[in-house]
Write an enzyme that holds these catalytic residues in place. Structure first.
Site, PDB file in Angstrom:
ATOM      1  N   ASP A 171      -7.805  -6.736   0.278  1.00  0.00           N
ATOM      2  CA  ASP A 171      -6.857  -7.028   1.354  1.00  0.00           C
ATOM      3  C   ASP A 171      -7.549  -6.720   2.656  1.00  0.00           C
ATOM      4  O   ASP A 171      -8.416  -5.837   2.704  1.00  0.00           O
ATOM      5  CB  ASP A 171      -5.581  -6.171   1.219  1.00  0.00           C
ATOM      6  CG  ASP A 171      -5.759  -4.780   1.811  1.00  0.00           C
ATOM      7  OD1 ASP A 171      -5.596  -4.628   3.032  1.00  0.00           O
ATOM      8  OD2 ASP A 171      -6.087  -3.846   1.052  1.00  0.00           O
ATOM      9  N   ASP A 175       0.864  -1.176   0.000  1.00  0.00           N
ATOM     10  CA  ASP A 175       0.000   0.000   0.000  1.00  0.00           C
ATOM     11  C   ASP A 175       0.905   1.232   0.000  1.00  0.00           C
ATOM     12  O   ASP A 175       2.124   1.118   0.065  1.00  0.00           O
ATOM     13  CB  ASP A 175      -0.975  -0.032   1.177  1.00  0.00           C
ATOM     14  CG  ASP A 175      -0.268   0.047   2.507  1.00  0.00           C
ATOM     15  OD1 ASP A 175       0.954   0.263   2.523  1.00  0.00           O
ATOM     16  OD2 ASP A 175      -0.931  -0.106   3.545  1.00  0.00           O
TER      17      ASP A 175
END
Ligand SMILES: [Zn+2]
Length: 339
Positions: A255, A69
């Site tokens: 996720d 991320d």
């Protein structure tokens, strides 16, 4: 191996590990990829170190996929909730972790670090729209998100050409849509991200409404306004029912920290809507496996009764066994969606 088969679910290995498991345990759950956190690894290890180790996969000895991320969610969850933890400016984000040295993350640094991590999918730094933002405040975060996305893409192209990465050897790059609950701003953000050009778009921000329900409206706005050749990523999503609903809208990347965090608290997934609390007294004499429909190490070897005993002893093994089961539950969910 290039990431090409979707949908995919990446459990959160924030600092380069899933607590209590090693990478061979994770492989046994048929989990295909892991999400690592740019902010934490950048702060803990730094660019030079990760470069010397040959990237995060080599460092962890992980043969599957990795998505990193951008650090953008930390802007929201750390700084916007508590301004003493840092500062956001047009240049980037200054994090002030307690008792540690300050960390400056810019869109360029975030991409540079993710490229050194060797991620299969990189996510651009975004400015988290505070769920309580007015339209005017939300617009500022959207403009900054677009500006940072442009800078990130530029840096990405620069590094790809420096490293002489052919198109099919580059990681996928994902832009993030901000705008909070303001659907006009979500659309405006998408239009501008599409002009820059990405492999996919992510549903950014805080996906829970004031009334504590999932914000499917924003998810749908993103799905309806993004071309079909784009991947859609539900950042931090989520519960099995949320994954299924977003998958039906066209999302194919997910996720979440939920299956592993729940597992450490003794909550095992048994259906898409139910978990079983293995710490409860009624588990003491239950000689069934967590699930007869599961082929994981835990379910093929141990009873609920034994795992309950391990939780009472507060032994690490308890969390480990339930984490293995929950990850297999999610990988089976993904197998079903693919079928
Ligand atoms: Zn199992």
């Amino acid at each position: 191996m290039k990431l090409s088969e979707f949908p995919v679910f990446f459990p959160d290995a924030t600092r380069g590990l899933i607590k209590s498991l090693d990478t061979s345990d994770i492989e046994s759950t048929k989990t295909q990829g892991l999400l690592v956190n740019t902010y934490h690894l950048y702060k803990d290890l730094g660019i030079k170190f990760i470069k010397e180790k040959g990237g995060i996969k080599k460092f962890m000895n992980w043969k599957g996929f990795v998505i990193s991320d951008s650090g953008g969610f930390q802007v929201g969850s750390l700084i916007k909730m508590n301004p003493t933890k840092g500062h956001v400016s047009n240049n980037g984000v200054l994090f002030k972790p307690e008792g540690e040295k300050q960390v400056m993350l810019t869109p360029e640094k975030s991409i540079e670090f993710q490229m050194e991590l060797g991620s299969d999918m990189v996510v651009v730094l975004d400015d988290f729209t505070d769920p309580k933002a007015t339209h005017e405040e939300a617009k500022i975060s959207v403009e900054r998100t677009i500006n940072w996305a442009r800078r990130s893409k530029h840096e990405f192209e620069k590094i790809c050409s420096q490293k002489q990465l052919a198109v099919d050897h580059r990681p996928l790059i994902i832009g993030v849509v901000q705008g909070g609950y303001y659907q006009d701003l979500r659309k405006y953000c998408i239009e501008n991200l599409l002009k820059i050009g990405f492999d996919g778009l992510g549903y950014g921000g805080w996906p829970i409404n004031d009334n504590n329900t999932f914000d499917y409206e924003s998810a749908k706005t993103i799905a309806d306004n993004t071309p079909k050749n784009y991947l859609l990523y539900g950042l931090g999503v989520g519960k099995p029912t949320q994954i299924i609903k977003l998958f039906k809208m066209g999302y194919s990347i997910f996720d979440c920290v939920l299956p592993t965090r729940d597992a450490r608290h003794g909550r095992a997934c048994i259906t898409n809507t139910k978990t079983l609390d293995l710490t409860k007294g009624k588990m003491k004499d239950d000689d069934n496996p967590i699930s007869t429909a599961c082929d994981c190490l835990t379910c093929t070897r141990y009873t609920r009764s034994y795992i309950n005993h391990l939780f009472k002893l507060k032994d690490f093994t308890a969390g480990r066994l339930v984490t293995i089961h929950n990850l297999r539950f999610y990988s089976m969910l993904i197998e079903k969606l693919r079928a």
